[in-house]
Motif scaffolding. Sequence first.
Motif, PDB file in Angstrom:
ATOM      1  N   TYR A  17       0.624  -1.264  -0.182  1.00  0.00           N
ATOM      2  CA  TYR A  17      -0.041  -0.105   0.008  1.00  0.00           C
ATOM      3  C   TYR A  17       0.786   1.355   0.058  1.00  0.00           C
ATOM      4  CZ  TYR A  17      -4.058   2.741   1.288  1.00  0.00           C
ATOM      5  OH  TYR A  17      -5.171   3.682   1.374  1.00  0.00           O
ATOM      6  N   ASP A  18       1.966   1.168   0.504  1.00  0.00           N
ATOM      7  CA  ASP A  18       2.680   2.215   0.772  1.00  0.00           C
ATOM      8  C   ASP A  18       3.625   2.484  -0.581  1.00  0.00           C
ATOM      9  OD1 ASP A  18       4.138   4.608   2.574  1.00  0.00           O
ATOM     10  OD2 ASP A  18       6.082   3.171   1.812  1.00  0.00           O
ATOM     11  N   ARG A  19       3.883   1.514  -1.309  1.00  0.00           N
ATOM     12  CA  ARG A  19       4.570   1.546  -2.694  1.00  0.00           C
ATOM     13  C   ARG A  19       3.460   2.246  -3.599  1.00  0.00           C
ATOM     14  NH1 ARG A  19       8.513  -1.321  -5.580  1.00  0.00           N
ATOM     15  NH2 ARG A  19       8.410  -0.328  -7.711  1.00  0.00           N
ATOM     16  N   LEU A  20       2.463   1.871  -3.395  1.00  0.00           N
ATOM     17  CA  LEU A  20       1.202   2.416  -4.605  1.00  0.00           C
ATOM     18  C   LEU A  20       0.842   3.995  -3.922  1.00  0.00           C
ATOM     19  CD1 LEU A  20      -0.937  -0.618  -5.286  1.00  0.00           C
ATOM     20  CD2 LEU A  20       1.099   0.019  -6.229  1.00  0.00           C
ATOM     21  N   PHE A  21       0.636   4.380  -2.701  1.00  0.00           N
ATOM     22  CA  PHE A  21      -0.140   5.324  -2.413  1.00  0.00           C
ATOM     23  C   PHE A  21       0.503   6.103  -1.420  1.00  0.00           C
ATOM     24  CE2 PHE A  21      -3.309   1.851  -3.010  1.00  0.00           C
ATOM     25  CZ  PHE A  21      -3.986   2.505  -4.301  1.00  0.00           C
ATOM     26  N   GLY A  22       1.796   5.750  -1.068  1.00  0.00           N
ATOM     27  CA  GLY A  22       2.690   6.741  -0.019  1.00  0.00           C
ATOM     28  C   GLY A  22       3.236   8.137  -0.431  1.00  0.00           C
ATOM     29  N   SER A  23       3.095   8.442  -1.768  1.00  0.00           N
ATOM     30  CA  SER A  23       3.513   9.579  -2.211  1.00  0.00           C
ATOM     31  C   SER A  23       2.284  10.213  -3.032  1.00  0.00           C
ATOM     32  CB  SER A  23       4.717   9.602  -3.066  1.00  0.00           C
ATOM     33  OG  SER A  23       4.489   8.939  -4.300  1.00  0.00           O
ATOM     34  N   ASP A  24       2.735  11.413  -3.533  1.00  0.00           N
ATOM     35  CA  ASP A  24       1.875  12.286  -4.444  1.00  0.00           C
ATOM     36  C   ASP A  24       2.076  11.924  -5.737  1.00  0.00           C
ATOM     37  OD1 ASP A  24       0.832  13.674  -2.361  1.00  0.00           O
ATOM     38  OD2 ASP A  24       2.254  15.235  -2.424  1.00  0.00           O
ATOM     39  N   ASP A  25       2.861  10.959  -6.214  1.00  0.00           N
ATOM     40  CA  ASP A  25       3.139  10.544  -7.398  1.00  0.00           C
ATOM     41  C   ASP A  25       2.168   9.807  -8.005  1.00  0.00           C
ATOM     42  OD1 ASP A  25       5.473  12.165  -7.663  1.00  0.00           O
ATOM     43  OD2 ASP A  25       6.735  10.532  -7.001  1.00  0.00           O
TER      44      ASP A  25
ATOM     45  N   PHE B 105       7.795  -0.441 -12.590  1.00  0.00           N
ATOM     46  CA  PHE B 105       6.411  -0.701 -12.412  1.00  0.00           C
ATOM     47  C   PHE B 105       6.040  -1.046 -10.996  1.00  0.00           C
ATOM     48  CE2 PHE B 105       6.353  -1.445 -17.010  1.00  0.00           C
ATOM     49  CZ  PHE B 105       5.416  -0.693 -17.428  1.00  0.00           C
ATOM     50  N   ASP B 106       5.123  -0.445 -10.534  1.00  0.00           N
ATOM     51  CA  ASP B 106       5.068  -0.601  -8.855  1.00  0.00           C
ATOM     52  C   ASP B 106       4.040  -1.843  -8.374  1.00  0.00           C
ATOM     53  OD1 ASP B 106       6.020   2.262  -8.126  1.00  0.00           O
ATOM     54  OD2 ASP B 106       4.615   2.849  -9.797  1.00  0.00           O
ATOM     55  N   ALA B 107       3.561  -2.331  -9.186  1.00  0.00           N
ATOM     56  CA  ALA B 107       2.640  -3.399  -8.716  1.00  0.00           C
ATOM     57  C   ALA B 107       2.283  -4.735  -9.939  1.00  0.00           C
ATOM     58  CB  ALA B 107       1.280  -2.988  -8.358  1.00  0.00           C
ATOM     59  N   LEU B 108       2.040  -5.655  -9.427  1.00  0.00           N
ATOM     60  CA  LEU B 108       1.815  -6.800 -10.300  1.00  0.00           C
ATOM     61  C   LEU B 108       0.595  -7.179  -9.884  1.00  0.00           C
ATOM     62  CD1 LEU B 108       4.945  -8.603 -10.244  1.00  0.00           C
ATOM     63  CD2 LEU B 108       4.177  -7.525 -12.319  1.00  0.00           C
TER      64      LEU B 108
ATOM     65  N   LYS C   9      -8.467   9.254   0.517  1.00  0.00           N
ATOM     66  CA  LYS C   9      -8.380   7.983   0.219  1.00  0.00           C
ATOM     67  C   LYS C   9      -8.216   7.657  -1.133  1.00  0.00           C
ATOM     68  CE  LYS C   9     -10.954   5.870   4.065  1.00  0.00           C
ATOM     69  NZ  LYS C   9     -11.844   4.640   4.572  1.00  0.00           N
ATOM     70  N   PRO C  10      -7.227   6.688  -1.479  1.00  0.00           N
ATOM     71  CA  PRO C  10      -6.679   6.713  -3.014  1.00  0.00           C
ATOM     72  C   PRO C  10      -7.808   6.343  -4.071  1.00  0.00           C
ATOM     73  CG  PRO C  10      -5.747   5.085  -1.694  1.00  0.00           C
ATOM     74  CD  PRO C  10      -6.602   5.993  -0.777  1.00  0.00           C
ATOM     75  N   TYR C  11      -7.712   6.790  -5.327  1.00  0.00           N
ATOM     76  CA  TYR C  11      -8.427   6.222  -6.037  1.00  0.00           C
ATOM     77  C   TYR C  11      -7.440   5.508  -7.227  1.00  0.00           C
ATOM     78  CZ  TYR C  11     -11.682   6.224 -10.202  1.00  0.00           C
ATOM     79  OH  TYR C  11     -12.613   6.095 -11.227  1.00  0.00           O
ATOM     80  N   ALA C  12      -7.763   4.377  -7.676  1.00  0.00           N
ATOM     81  CA  ALA C  12      -7.096   3.434  -8.550  1.00  0.00           C
ATOM     82  C   ALA C  12      -7.967   3.403  -9.758  1.00  0.00           C
ATOM     83  CB  ALA C  12      -6.418   2.393  -8.101  1.00  0.00           C
ATOM     84  N   MET C  13      -7.245   2.910 -11.010  1.00  0.00           N
ATOM     85  CA  MET C  13      -8.417   2.633 -12.314  1.00  0.00           C
ATOM     86  C   MET C  13      -7.535   1.776 -13.236  1.00  0.00           C
ATOM     87  SD  MET C  13      -7.855   6.105 -14.369  1.00  0.00           S
ATOM     88  CE  MET C  13      -8.397   5.420 -16.161  1.00  0.00           C
ATOM     89  N   VAL C  14      -8.323   1.256 -13.980  1.00  0.00           N
ATOM     90  CA  VAL C  14      -7.770   0.247 -15.121  1.00  0.00           C
ATOM     91  C   VAL C  14      -7.598   0.858 -16.328  1.00  0.00           C
ATOM     92  CG1 VAL C  14      -7.961  -2.041 -16.186  1.00  0.00           C
ATOM     93  CG2 VAL C  14      -8.339  -1.779 -13.950  1.00  0.00           C
ATOM     94  N   VAL C  15      -6.577   0.832 -17.255  1.00  0.00           N
ATOM     95  CA  VAL C  15      -6.702   1.383 -18.569  1.00  0.00           C
ATOM     96  C   VAL C  15      -5.786   0.496 -19.459  1.00  0.00           C
ATOM     97  CG1 VAL C  15      -4.718   2.943 -18.398  1.00  0.00           C
ATOM     98  CG2 VAL C  15      -6.716   3.174 -19.995  1.00  0.00           C
ATOM     99  N   ARG C  16      -6.421  -0.079 -20.521  1.00  0.00           N
ATOM    100  CA  ARG C  16      -5.817  -0.894 -21.504  1.00  0.00           C
ATOM    101  C   ARG C  16      -4.976   0.118 -22.306  1.00  0.00           C
ATOM    102  NH1 ARG C  16      -6.154  -5.972 -23.497  1.00  0.00           N
ATOM    103  NH2 ARG C  16      -5.542  -6.543 -25.526  1.00  0.00           N
TER     104      ARG C  16
ATOM    105  N   VAL D 240      -5.919  10.813 -10.156  1.00  0.00           N
ATOM    106  CA  VAL D 240      -5.611   9.460 -10.127  1.00  0.00           C
ATOM    107  C   VAL D 240      -4.611   9.049  -9.300  1.00  0.00           C
ATOM    108  CG1 VAL D 240      -5.489   7.505 -11.416  1.00  0.00           C
ATOM    109  CG2 VAL D 240      -7.253   9.281 -12.027  1.00  0.00           C
ATOM    110  N   ASP D 241      -4.479   8.161  -8.464  1.00  0.00           N
ATOM    111  CA  ASP D 241      -3.383   7.821  -7.583  1.00  0.00           C
ATOM    112  C   ASP D 241      -2.686   6.646  -8.207  1.00  0.00           C
ATOM    113  OD1 ASP D 241      -3.808   9.575  -5.211  1.00  0.00           O
ATOM    114  OD2 ASP D 241      -5.508   8.620  -5.228  1.00  0.00           O
ATOM    115  N   HIS D 242      -3.342   5.670  -8.795  1.00  0.00           N
ATOM    116  CA  HIS D 242      -2.709   4.364  -9.450  1.00  0.00           C
ATOM    117  C   HIS D 242      -3.350   4.143 -10.660  1.00  0.00           C
ATOM    118  CE1 HIS D 242      -0.355   0.782  -9.326  1.00  0.00           C
ATOM    119  NE2 HIS D 242      -1.312   0.069  -9.775  1.00  0.00           N
ATOM    120  N   VAL D 243      -2.807   3.452 -11.644  1.00  0.00           N
ATOM    121  CA  VAL D 243      -3.308   2.924 -12.800  1.00  0.00           C
ATOM    122  C   VAL D 243      -2.635   1.396 -13.107  1.00  0.00           C
ATOM    123  CG1 VAL D 243      -3.492   3.374 -15.493  1.00  0.00           C
ATOM    124  CG2 VAL D 243      -3.378   5.439 -13.703  1.00  0.00           C
ATOM    125  N   VAL D 244      -3.748   0.727 -13.248  1.00  0.00           N
ATOM    126  CA  VAL D 244      -3.207  -0.515 -13.744  1.00  0.00           C
ATOM    127  C   VAL D 244      -3.478  -0.823 -15.195  1.00  0.00           C
ATOM    128  CG1 VAL D 244      -3.909  -3.151 -13.445  1.00  0.00           C
ATOM    129  CG2 VAL D 244      -4.295  -1.542 -11.602  1.00  0.00           C
TER     130      VAL D 244
END
Length: 304
Positions: free
Chosen positions: A8-16, A50-53, A233-240, A277-281
């Motif tokens: 969680y810290d890897r994905l949402f621990g910064s403003d990036d 890349f930050d997540a699998l 609280k973070p918002y994540a989304m999926v995009v092809r 948006v905080d994270h993109v898959v």
Amino acid sequence: MPEFNAGYDRLFGSDDLTVGVGFPLTAASESRPDVDDEMRLAAHAESLGFDALWARDVPLYWPRFGDAGQTFETWSWLSHAAAHTDDVALGTASVVLPLRHPLHVAKSAASVDRLSDGRLVMGIATGDRDPEYPAFDVDADDRGALFRESVDLLRTAWREAFPTAEGRWGSLDGDLDVVPKPAGETIPLLPTGNARQSVAWIAERGDGWLFYHLPMETLTSYLDEWRAAAGEKPYAMVVRTHLADDPTADPEPVHQGYRAGSEWFAEYFRDLRAAGVDHVVVSTPGDDPERELTRLAEDVLEAV
């Protein structure tokens, strides 16, 4: 921001804006992928930054749906991925809670979290494949309520020793415990889509929101509603993300995303970051997945 675990810290621990990639990393979405190739690509994605699998949860294969995820069972797959990577977050996208007993989920998820040194982040969902519900003797109309009960029990089982609890899943009277416990106080839970809940419920009970690709205007309205309900609280989304060979190519809509040149995608990701948006898959379709991962990292993400 709560410090649930390293993932969680890897994905949402910064403003990036952070970016993850979904399994299967090869093109095998309807048949068993080559495990060695998948793990080699997982390590390659981590080396590229890349930050997540993210692993899918597809309990039963329905050919009409045309997608079997990575085909392997989610917890086993992520445990294997944990052994072949070092620091990248490991996500579920998403565990279908109404089709799984919540005590099994609690134990399996905590085991993966421990084995990965606290890297697990859980997308959770109610499912969308109609034939699965009768196969598991689950009334599809009960999905929303079962989802809420599961979330409540997961929190209780992870946070309390020898808990007492009761629901349609059964009962605990304080004589039994779920072990191991997660690496942190709990495992972060990201309801996926609407999960048959209100935004207010997701904001209160979730640790973030994982949603599907939306047009930018619609996305902005969703983010406004989310921030009003959930604060930071973070918002994540999926995009092809289908990269065209021409870096200047204009976007063409594809399912859950776009086919476009790297210049457009870099601007698009900057717009996502500016929108909140905080994270993109992402997904990287193509005949040479190693090349596509590298192109996306070097030509798009480095520019962002």
